[in-house]
Design a protein around this motif. Structure first.
Motif, PDB file in Angstrom:
ATOM      1  N   LEU A   1     -14.063  30.317  14.182  1.00  8.49           N
ATOM      2  CA  LEU A   1     -14.515  29.473  13.065  1.00  8.49           C
ATOM      3  C   LEU A   1     -15.696  28.590  13.481  1.00  8.49           C
ATOM      4  O   LEU A   1     -15.596  27.358  13.470  1.00  8.49           O
ATOM      5  CB  LEU A   1     -13.359  28.595  12.579  1.00  8.49           C
TER       6      LEU A   1
ATOM      7  N   GLU B   1     -18.627  27.764  12.136  1.00  7.28           N
ATOM      8  CA  GLU B   1     -19.204  26.832  11.161  1.00  7.28           C
ATOM      9  C   GLU B   1     -18.274  25.648  10.907  1.00  7.28           C
ATOM     10  O   GLU B   1     -18.732  24.522  10.737  1.00  7.28           O
ATOM     11  CB  GLU B   1     -19.517  27.555   9.861  1.00  7.28           C
ATOM     12  N   TRP B   2     -16.976  25.889  10.898  1.00  2.84           N
ATOM     13  CA  TRP B   2     -16.018  24.808  10.712  1.00  2.84           C
ATOM     14  C   TRP B   2     -16.022  23.873  11.917  1.00  2.84           C
ATOM     15  O   TRP B   2     -15.933  22.659  11.774  1.00  2.84           O
ATOM     16  CB  TRP B   2     -14.631  25.405  10.476  1.00  2.84           C
TER      17      TRP B   2
ATOM     18  N   LYS C   1     -18.973  21.432  11.827  1.00  2.79           N
ATOM     19  CA  LYS C   1     -18.925  20.356  10.832  1.00  2.79           C
ATOM     20  C   LYS C   1     -18.256  19.090  11.358  1.00  2.79           C
ATOM     21  O   LYS C   1     -18.312  18.054  10.701  1.00  2.79           O
ATOM     22  CB  LYS C   1     -18.217  20.838   9.569  1.00  2.79           C
TER      23      LYS C   1
END
Length: 75
Positions: free
Chosen positions: A28, A30-31, A34
């Motif tokens: 994950l 991109e998560w 963030k």
């Protein structure tokens, strides 16, 4: 508690943390990016995250080898 037990416990905790972090980065990215403490770094680069995730998964392997060596196996 002996020094060997404390060291093996520390290696186990380090390896577990690195496995979770490495899988999170690889599966994950991109998560992971963030999170506030990560997004302050240079611009998003999937290649950079794949390299970081791979390195995070290599560390537990090294810890496991050391753990096994202290217990008398894998020379």
């Amino acid at each position: 508690m002996s020094a060997r037990v404390r060291l093996r416990t520390g290696l186990g905790l380090l390896a577990g943390t690195q496995v979770v972090l490495g899988l999170w980065i690889l599966l994950l990215p991109e998560w992971f990016w963030k999170w506030p403490w990560v997004s302050h770094l240079p611009p998003y680069s999937e290649h950079l995250l794949q390299d970081s995730g791979g390195a995070s998964l290599a560390s537990p392997w090294c810890c496991a080898r050391r753990w096994r060596r202290w217990s008398g196996g894998w020379y």
